[in-house]
Structures are given as structure tokens and as C-alpha cells.
Design a protein around this motif. Structure first.
Motif, PDB file in Angstrom:
ATOM      1  N   SER A   1       0.944  -1.331  -0.027  1.00  0.00           N
ATOM      2  CA  SER A   1      -0.110  -0.047  -0.038  1.00  0.00           C
ATOM      3  C   SER A   1       0.862   1.346  -0.006  1.00  0.00           C
ATOM      4  CB  SER A   1      -0.820  -0.101   1.271  1.00  0.00           C
ATOM      5  OG  SER A   1      -2.008  -0.974   1.133  1.00  0.00           O
ATOM      6  N   PRO A   2       1.339   1.527  -1.244  1.00  0.00           N
ATOM      7  CA  PRO A   2       2.462   2.680  -1.354  1.00  0.00           C
ATOM      8  C   PRO A   2       1.787   3.946  -0.644  1.00  0.00           C
ATOM      9  CG  PRO A   2       1.755   1.955  -3.295  1.00  0.00           C
ATOM     10  CD  PRO A   2       1.290   1.035  -2.453  1.00  0.00           C
TER      11      PRO A   2
ATOM     12  N   ALA B   1      -6.199  -1.246  -5.813  1.00  0.00           N
ATOM     13  CA  ALA B   1      -7.136  -2.227  -6.374  1.00  0.00           C
ATOM     14  C   ALA B   1      -6.606  -3.670  -6.211  1.00  0.00           C
ATOM     15  CB  ALA B   1      -7.533  -1.843  -7.733  1.00  0.00           C
ATOM     16  N   ASN B   2      -5.138  -3.527  -6.185  1.00  0.00           N
ATOM     17  CA  ASN B   2      -4.551  -4.948  -5.943  1.00  0.00           C
ATOM     18  C   ASN B   2      -4.942  -5.602  -4.737  1.00  0.00           C
ATOM     19  OD1 ASN B   2      -3.035  -2.814  -5.065  1.00  0.00           O
ATOM     20  ND2 ASN B   2      -1.170  -4.100  -5.460  1.00  0.00           N
ATOM     21  N   VAL B   3      -4.904  -4.673  -3.847  1.00  0.00           N
ATOM     22  CA  VAL B   3      -5.070  -4.990  -2.331  1.00  0.00           C
ATOM     23  C   VAL B   3      -6.573  -5.604  -2.117  1.00  0.00           C
ATOM     24  CG1 VAL B   3      -5.313  -4.377   0.133  1.00  0.00           C
ATOM     25  CG2 VAL B   3      -3.417  -3.542  -1.505  1.00  0.00           C
ATOM     26  N   ALA B   4      -7.494  -4.800  -2.714  1.00  0.00           N
ATOM     27  CA  ALA B   4      -8.948  -5.224  -2.818  1.00  0.00           C
ATOM     28  C   ALA B   4      -9.155  -6.466  -3.650  1.00  0.00           C
ATOM     29  CB  ALA B   4      -9.755  -4.257  -3.397  1.00  0.00           C
ATOM     30  N   ARG B   5      -8.543  -6.821  -4.607  1.00  0.00           N
ATOM     31  CA  ARG B   5      -8.428  -8.127  -5.228  1.00  0.00           C
ATOM     32  C   ARG B   5      -7.920  -9.338  -4.419  1.00  0.00           C
ATOM     33  NH1 ARG B   5      -7.067  -4.785  -9.727  1.00  0.00           N
ATOM     34  NH2 ARG B   5      -4.849  -5.403  -9.566  1.00  0.00           N
ATOM     35  N   TYR B   6      -6.834  -9.033  -3.781  1.00  0.00           N
ATOM     36  CA  TYR B   6      -6.119 -10.021  -2.927  1.00  0.00           C
ATOM     37  C   TYR B   6      -7.013 -10.523  -1.558  1.00  0.00           C
ATOM     38  CZ  TYR B   6      -3.051 -11.102   1.178  1.00  0.00           C
ATOM     39  OH  TYR B   6      -2.410 -11.811   2.126  1.00  0.00           O
ATOM     40  N   TYR B   7      -7.912  -9.630  -1.123  1.00  0.00           N
ATOM     41  CA  TYR B   7      -8.553  -9.928  -0.032  1.00  0.00           C
ATOM     42  C   TYR B   7      -9.847 -10.769  -0.588  1.00  0.00           C
ATOM     43  CZ  TYR B   7      -5.824  -7.734   3.674  1.00  0.00           C
ATOM     44  OH  TYR B   7      -4.805  -7.379   4.505  1.00  0.00           O
TER      45      TYR B   7
ATOM     46  N   TRP C   1      -9.969   1.401   1.340  1.00  0.00           N
ATOM     47  CA  TRP C   1     -10.641   0.391   2.356  1.00  0.00           C
ATOM     48  C   TRP C   1     -12.053   0.186   2.007  1.00  0.00           C
ATOM     49  CZ3 TRP C   1      -7.778  -3.077   4.019  1.00  0.00           C
ATOM     50  CH2 TRP C   1      -6.516  -2.991   4.401  1.00  0.00           C
ATOM     51  N   LYS C   2     -12.692   1.211   1.633  1.00  0.00           N
ATOM     52  CA  LYS C   2     -14.095   0.969   1.312  1.00  0.00           C
ATOM     53  C   LYS C   2     -14.424   0.416  -0.082  1.00  0.00           C
ATOM     54  CE  LYS C   2     -18.395   3.605   0.555  1.00  0.00           C
ATOM     55  NZ  LYS C   2     -19.053   5.092   0.671  1.00  0.00           N
ATOM     56  N   ASN C   3     -13.227   0.522  -0.833  1.00  0.00           N
ATOM     57  CA  ASN C   3     -13.313  -0.523  -2.030  1.00  0.00           C
ATOM     58  C   ASN C   3     -13.215  -1.956  -1.493  1.00  0.00           C
ATOM     59  OD1 ASN C   3     -13.459  -1.153  -4.907  1.00  0.00           O
ATOM     60  ND2 ASN C   3     -11.214  -1.199  -4.813  1.00  0.00           N
ATOM     61  N   VAL C   4     -12.130  -2.289  -0.735  1.00  0.00           N
ATOM     62  CA  VAL C   4     -11.769  -3.242  -0.085  1.00  0.00           C
ATOM     63  C   VAL C   4     -12.847  -4.187   0.442  1.00  0.00           C
ATOM     64  CG1 VAL C   4     -10.387  -4.668   1.396  1.00  0.00           C
ATOM     65  CG2 VAL C   4      -9.175  -3.109   0.272  1.00  0.00           C
ATOM     66  N   VAL C   5     -13.747  -3.289   1.336  1.00  0.00           N
ATOM     67  CA  VAL C   5     -14.716  -3.892   2.087  1.00  0.00           C
ATOM     68  C   VAL C   5     -15.808  -4.530   0.727  1.00  0.00           C
ATOM     69  CG1 VAL C   5     -16.712  -3.434   3.289  1.00  0.00           C
ATOM     70  CG2 VAL C   5     -14.640  -2.663   3.967  1.00  0.00           C
ATOM     71  N   ALA C   6     -16.084  -3.526  -0.240  1.00  0.00           N
ATOM     72  CA  ALA C   6     -17.086  -3.746  -1.212  1.00  0.00           C
ATOM     73  C   ALA C   6     -16.869  -5.042  -1.962  1.00  0.00           C
ATOM     74  CB  ALA C   6     -17.272  -2.597  -2.102  1.00  0.00           C
TER      75      ALA C   6
END
Length: 375
Positions: free
Chosen positions: A40-41, A47-53, A94-99
Motif C-alpha cells: 500500500s504505497p 485495487a490490487n489489495v482489494a483483489r487480494y482479499y 478500504w471502502k473498495n476493499v470492503v465492497a
């Protein structure tokens, strides 16, 4: 070899049971353990973090705990690539990760943390901030960090409460307070780093005061059905022999104030889930925690692997896939309630599905090289 039909059925029946934690019901007993990934620079999960989770949620994990996120306190973090839990850009990420996790059918907790004296001076997203600690003592016992004043304590407590409220507003299903592995809260719990002579130091109960006040503040900041998990450990970074408690009675003294402050579940971190915590009992740390507090517990520690966790995942070039019969034994007798999976889920996003369906011959072994990518 593929799992036998009986073994597969047993794994499915044991691990597929739903579990309710305050207002949250998860579909099975499999948890993704929090693991710092440093992708998370600028502290912003992309988006890569969201895809990972989301990939793990789609792969059958019942509950995800994020990697540690830094609360809004300038000295909270020691990395510029670990995620923040404040600021417009980070929270949008983070909102995108949750979604994405919810879209994949998963549930997710935000782990919130402050590294305390583990932060080298000048490190992290706010390099000018002074490193803080309970008593100006590092994990190695040498002088390190600024001993925290009452104003410092109040500011950190408020920042944890703010983070819990932010987690709920952002759509997370709960929050985990990181009180383990020698981070700031754990530095207060451990007598080696807490030499304070005020109300936050002394006996085990007094050393728990800071943690309990954080939990109480978080509980007050969120709604009644929003779960709060608290992570504990005996071991610290670079000190696997460290102990908060050498007896069940000492452990109870530490845990009781936290349970009373509003913890719904304890995440009891060990390197090997099958190792007994105290003599004359097979119970591990999560088992003892459940027995002493009556609270739900999450166990963790080298599940599905034949080598224990080491810092930076430096466990050798490769680990083999290990069976989970011992784990199923413990879950069937309700020693603990949920089991967290770490490195096995870095290696294989579909670990949960494969174990639940008996497709264990397709499990992907963990290698150190996998840490270099976010898959």
C-alpha cells in the motif's frame, strides 16, 4: 493423496459450522489471519489489495482480518507501504476493499494498531514524530522511545476509538485491536517494557489498564452489535520465549479486565496451534483464554504447514502441506471457536474451498517467493 471421503466429510462438518459473534454471523470457522504485506504505497490500499482479499473470500474463507492498519497518530507506523486507517485516500481504498470482499460473499474485520517502540526514530509516514513507548524501554530492554505522558495516552486511546468508529462507517463487519507481538499495547502488558510507576504500571492488572481503556473507548464509539476482537500473544518480535503469563492465574489477571471492557473475542496468536500453553494441560493459548474468560476465541499457528512461522516468513524456501486432523480434534471438542490461516492462504487463495471439499491434493505449498507478490 486425496482426502478420503470420511476425512473430507469430517473437515466439512467441523469447519463449515456457522458462528455468531455479537451482530456478525460468519458461514464457517475459517479465518484469514492478519499478515502485513506492504503493498500500500503511501499508506493507500489500491485495487490490487482489494483483489487480494476478495480472492480469499471467494475461495471460501468465512472471515478475513486485514493486515495491521495504522491509527491516526503520527508515531503509529514504521512503514510507508503499510496501510493507514485515516485520510481520504486510504479510507476510500478500504471502502473498495470492503465492497469487493462483500461482493465475493465474505466478511471482513479491520485490524487497527500502533507499533510503539518498534518504530525506529524517523521511520514511517510521519518521520518527524518521536517514537513513543510505555517507559522509554525497547523490546530488548535498552533505552528507546519517549515515555508516554497522560496526554500521549489519551491521544492514542482516542485514536483507537476513532479508528473503530471509522471501521464501522466504512462498512467493515467488525474491528480487531492489535495487542500482540510487542506492539504498543503489548508493550504496556509486558513487564519488561512497562516499568511505569503510575496507574498504568505495576502488577498485571495495572499493566492491562491502557489496553482496557482502549477497548472501552472502542466499545463506546461503535454500535451495540459491532464486534470487537482483541489479539494477544505471549511471544514478541525476535523473542519467542517472552511470556505475559507463566500460569493460568496470571493469564486470567491480564484477560479479565479486557473481557470486562468489551472484548467479544480474543485472537490468541501462537506459532504452533498444537503446542500446550501451560503444564498439565493440552489446551493451547486460545483454549485457555476461552476457559478463563468465557469469550469466543480464534486460534492460529502454522495450520496446514509443516514448518512454524518465523519473522518475514523466512521459514526456508518451501513448506510442505500438513494434515489438519489435530485441528479438527480441537475444534470438535470446542477448545476454541475459529481458526486463522496465515501462510497457507498466501500460497493458495482457495485453501478453504479445497479443504472443505476434500480436494487436498490440489493444495499449493507455501514458498518464500510468494511473499514478493500480492496474488
Amino acid at each position: 493423496m486425496p482426502a478420503s471421503s470420511a476425512a473430507a466429510d469430517r473437515a466439512a462438518q467441523t469447519l463449515s459450522r456457522p458462528f455468531t459473534l455479537r451482530g456478525l454471523t460468519v458461514p464457517n470457522r475459517i479465518v484469514m489471519a492478519p499478515m502485513t504485506r506492504d503493498f500500500s504505497p503511501g499508506g493507500v490500499p489500491g485495487a490490487n489489495v482489494a483483489r487480494y482479499y476478495a480472492r480469499r473470500a471467494a475461495g471460501g474463507v468465512g472471515l478475513i482480518v486485514t493486515e495491521g492498519t495504522y491509527i491516526r497518530h503520527d508515531a503509529a507506523g514504521d512503514s510507508v507501504t503499510a496501510p493507514l486507517f485515516h485520510g481520504e485516500d486510504a479510507l476510500a481504498g478500504w471502502k473498495n476493499v470492503v465492497a469487493e470482499v462483500h461482493r465475493a460473499g465474505g466478511r471482513i474485520l479491520a485490524q487497527i494498531c500502533h507499533v510503539g517502540v518498534q518504530r525506529p526514530e524517523g521511520a514511517g509516514p510521519f518521520p518527524d514524530a518521536p517514537t513513543v513507548s510505555p517507559s522509554g524501554i525497547g523490546l530488548d530492554g535498552a533505552p528507546a522511545g519517549k515515555a508516554m505522558s497522560q496526554d500521549d495516552l489519551d491521544a492514542v486511546i482516542a485514536a483507537f476509538a476513532e479508528a473503530a468508529a471509522v471501521a464501522e462507517r466504512t462498512g467493515f463487519d467488525g474491528v480487531e485491536v492489535h495487542g500482540a507481538h510487542g506492539l504498543l499495547i503489548d508493550q504496556f502488558l509486558w513487564e519488561r517494557t512497562n516499568r511505569r510507576t503510575d496507574g498504568y504500571g505495576g502488577d498485571p492488572v495495572a499493566r492491562t489498564r491502557f489496553a482496557a481503556e482502549i477497548v472501552a473507548a472502542c466499545r463506546k464509539a461503535v454500535s451495540a452489535d459491532f464486534p470487537i476482537v482483541f489479539r494477544t500473544s505471549q511471544w514478541k518480535v525476535n523473542n519467542y520465549d517472552a511470556r505475559l503469563a507463566t500460569t493460568p492465574q496470571e493469564l486470567e489477571a491480564v484477560l479479565t479486565p479486557l473481557a470486562e471492557a468489551g472484548v467479544d473475542a480474543f485472537h490468541s496468536s501462537t506459532r504452533r496451534y498444537w503446542v500446550p500453553e501451560f503444564e498439565d494441560s493440552d489446551l493451547n493459548l486460545a483454549g485457555w483464554t476461552k476457559k478463563l474468560t468465557g469469550k469466543a476465541t480464534i486460534s492460529v499457528g502454522s495450520v496446514g504447514l509443516d514448518k512454524a512461522f518465523k519473522p518475514g516468513f523466512q521459514s526456508g524456501s518451501r513448506t510442505g502441506v500438513a494434515g489438519i486432523e489435530n485441528l479438527l480434534d480441537r475444534l470438535e471438542r470446542d477448545e476454541f471457536d475459529l481458526i486463522a490461516i496465515g501462510r497457507a492462504l498466501i500460497a493458495d487463495p482457495e485453501w478453504a474451498r479445497k479443504v472443505l471439499t476434500g480436494d487436498t491434493e490440489a493444495l499449493i505449498p507455501f514458498t518464500v517467493d510468494q511473499v514478493a507478490t500480492l496474488h
